[in-house]
Design an enzyme around this catalytic site. Structure first.
Site, short mmCIF file in Angstrom:
data_model
loop_
_atom_site.label_atom_id
_atom_site.label_comp_id
_atom_site.label_asym_id
_atom_site.label_seq_id
_atom_site.Cartn_x
_atom_site.Cartn_y
_atom_site.Cartn_z
N ARG A 142 0.83 -1.21 0.00
CA ARG A 142 0.00 0.00 0.00
C ARG A 142 0.86 1.27 0.00
O ARG A 142 0.53 2.25 -0.65
CB ARG A 142 -0.95 -0.03 1.20
N HIS A 200 -6.62 -6.61 -0.03
CA HIS A 200 -7.19 -7.02 1.25
C HIS A 200 -6.40 -8.21 1.74
O HIS A 200 -5.98 -9.04 0.92
CB HIS A 200 -8.65 -7.44 1.09
P1 IDP Z 1 -7.80 -3.37 6.36
O1 IDP Z 1 -8.18 -3.54 4.89
O2 IDP Z 1 -6.45 -2.74 6.50
O3 IDP Z 1 -7.96 -4.64 7.14
P2 IDP Z 1 -10.27 -2.47 7.60
O4 IDP Z 1 -10.31 -1.66 8.84
O5 IDP Z 1 -10.65 -3.92 7.71
O6 IDP Z 1 -8.82 -2.31 6.95
O7 IDP Z 1 -11.20 -1.74 6.55
C1 IDP Z 1 -11.62 -2.39 5.40
C2 IDP Z 1 -11.50 -1.47 4.20
O8 IDP Z 1 -12.38 -0.35 4.35
C3 IDP Z 1 -10.14 -0.84 3.99
O9 IDP Z 1 -9.24 -1.70 3.34
C4 IDP Z 1 -10.48 0.39 3.17
O10 IDP Z 1 -10.61 0.09 1.79
C5 IDP Z 1 -11.85 0.78 3.71
N1 IDP Z 1 -11.81 1.84 4.71
C6 IDP Z 1 -11.39 1.73 5.99
N2 IDP Z 1 -11.51 2.90 6.64
C7 IDP Z 1 -12.01 3.78 5.76
C8 IDP Z 1 -12.35 5.19 5.82
O11 IDP Z 1 -12.20 5.85 6.82
N3 IDP Z 1 -12.85 5.76 4.69
C9 IDP Z 1 -13.03 5.06 3.54
N4 IDP Z 1 -12.71 3.76 3.44
C10 IDP Z 1 -12.21 3.12 4.52
MG MG Z 2 -9.66 -5.79 7.67
#
Ligand code: IDP
Ligand code: MG
Length: 176
Positions: free
Chosen positions: A137, A160
């Protein structure tokens, strides 16, 4: 300890022709690609199950957004209309489902020593702007929560990866 984890190469990465570069990173550290497939049109229902409507997880996402706003002193209420962590989590989940279903993705099962933790380390922070250089990333994107929120979309962060062993088992069953 040999583990299995699920990786999705998200639509933005496929569009940007980064599939090969991303896969080669996992191979470079000697992780193994056990299964891999391209899904042309990810189904809404599958993606909705992948990001289930669990209160705990929604709150975690909401919390991450709030932290990102605080770091830059941006106005959360102005952009999202709420400061409630659960409401923010729900909004982000909606954007996320739109994001993952918008184009082809690649689903991969990766195995290897401590694969779950290793792959998480290799993908980096959720928001590319905070992700260290050397992570997937961090090396291929500069997107952030506030930037995404202003455009009413999920953070485009290319990949992901399962967050822990329960997630890995659930997600592998869901996609394969
Ligand atoms: P991760 O992918 O690093 O595990 P998660 O907290 O599981 O992160 O969130 C899932 C996905 O949601 C993230 O990969 C991202 O694409 C999206 N996301 C997370 N937080 C935000 C935000 O604040 N605004 C917009 N999209 C978000
Ligand atoms: Mg996640």
């Amino acid at each position: 300890m040999i583990e299995r984890t699920l990786v999705l190469i998200k639509p933005d990465a496929v569009k940007r022709k980064l599939i090969g570069k991303i896969i080669s990173r996992f191979e470079q550290v000697d992780l193994t690609i056990e299964e891999m497939k391209l899904i042309n049109k990810p189904a809404f229902n599958t993606v909705a199950k992948h990001y289930p409507e669990k209160k705990e997880w929604l709150q975690l996402i909401g919390q991450k957004t709030i932290e990102s706003y605080q770091k830059y002193n941006f106005d959360l209420k102005k952009d999202l209309g709420t400061e409630d962590t659960l409401q923010i989590g729900k909004q982000v989940r909606k954007w996320l489902i739109e994001y993952i279903t918008e184009g082809p993705i690649i689903a991969i099962i990766i195995t290897g020593n401590h694969a779950i933790e290793m792959v998480r380390k290799m993908i980096g922070h959720t928001a590319p702007i905070f992700a260290d250089l050397g992570t997937i990333r961090g090396d291929f994107s500069i997107d952030s929560a506030e930037f995404a929120d202003k455009e009413g979309r999920a953070i485009y962060n290319l990949v992901h990866a399962s967050g822990n062993s329960e997630e890995a088992i659930e997600e592998i069953t869901l996609w394969f």
